[in-house]
Scaffold this motif. Structure first.
Motif, PDB file in Angstrom:
ATOM      1  N   TYR A  90       0.857  -1.104  -0.260  1.00 53.47           N
ATOM      2  CA  TYR A  90       0.210  -0.078  -0.089  1.00 53.47           C
ATOM      3  C   TYR A  90       0.783   1.382   0.071  1.00 53.47           C
ATOM      4  N   LEU A  91       2.036   1.216   0.516  1.00 56.73           N
ATOM      5  CA  LEU A  91       2.927   2.317   0.629  1.00 56.73           C
ATOM      6  C   LEU A  91       4.287   2.033   0.096  1.00 56.73           C
ATOM      7  N   PRO A  92       5.035   2.470  -0.626  1.00 57.87           N
ATOM      8  CA  PRO A  92       6.693   2.118  -0.932  1.00 57.87           C
ATOM      9  C   PRO A  92       7.282   1.907   0.362  1.00 57.87           C
ATOM     10  N   PHE A  93       7.027   3.066   1.365  1.00 57.29           N
ATOM     11  CA  PHE A  93       7.814   3.198   2.619  1.00 57.29           C
ATOM     12  C   PHE A  93       6.931   4.061   3.509  1.00 57.29           C
ATOM     13  N   VAL A  94       7.062   3.732   4.762  1.00 58.30           N
ATOM     14  CA  VAL A  94       6.398   4.718   5.646  1.00 58.30           C
ATOM     15  C   VAL A  94       6.728   6.069   5.584  1.00 58.30           C
TER      16      VAL A  94
END
Length: 161
Positions: A90-94
């Protein structure tokens, strides 16, 4: 001119670093006040700019992570326990908190509810408390937040009468 080059270089760092570096720069500029009156007037306004840009970036980061949290809940029928569960699907990274350079935070605030937050312009972790203006100082206190509510039992329920 050298002071403005320093200000531009500061803009790449987290806001808490910008504010502390800006205080050092202000002290240096005050020592040459008579030779650089315009610089002496302009440098203090940069703190407001850094905090404003940080707040906008904080809003962007928590909205991105909050929407990813909601997408996760749609697929898994539950809220994630941590933001790390969102990576990489859902995200490449936080996203990083623009105020301190660490990952933005998430906390469970109630049953079926999480708050994703950035520490905010007061540069303190207020535990996900929403931004409010302090009545005595007129400064903003609290965190930049995005709240996600999820009720698994209502998933797929009809809204028609």
């Amino acid at each position: 001119m050298r002071e403005f080059q320093t200000l531009v270089a500061m803009s790449e760092r987290p806001v808490n670093d910008q504010v502390s570096s800006l205080k050092q720069l202000e002290d240096r500029v005050k020592s040459v006040q008579s030779r650089a009156p315009l610089t002496n007037l302009l440098v203090p306004t940069y703190q407001h700019m850094f905090l404003g840009v940080g707040r906008a970036e904080g809003h962007r980061s928590v909205v991105i992570a909050g929407l990813a949290t909601y997408r996760y809940a749609l697929r898994h029928n539950r809220l994630p326990g941590t933001l790390d569960e969102l990576v990489p699907e859902y995200l490449p990274f936080v996203p990083l908190d623009p105020f301190d350079g660490h990952a933005i935070r998430m906390k469970s605030t109630a049953e079926g509810e999480v708050t994703v937050y950035s520490i905010g312009p007061d540069l303190q972790d207020d535990g996900g408390q929403p931004l409010e203006r302090d009545q005595t100082t007129s400064e903003l206190k609290g965190d930049v937040i995005f709240t996600v509510r999820w009720s698994p039992e209502k998933r797929g329920a009809s809204t028609s009468p």
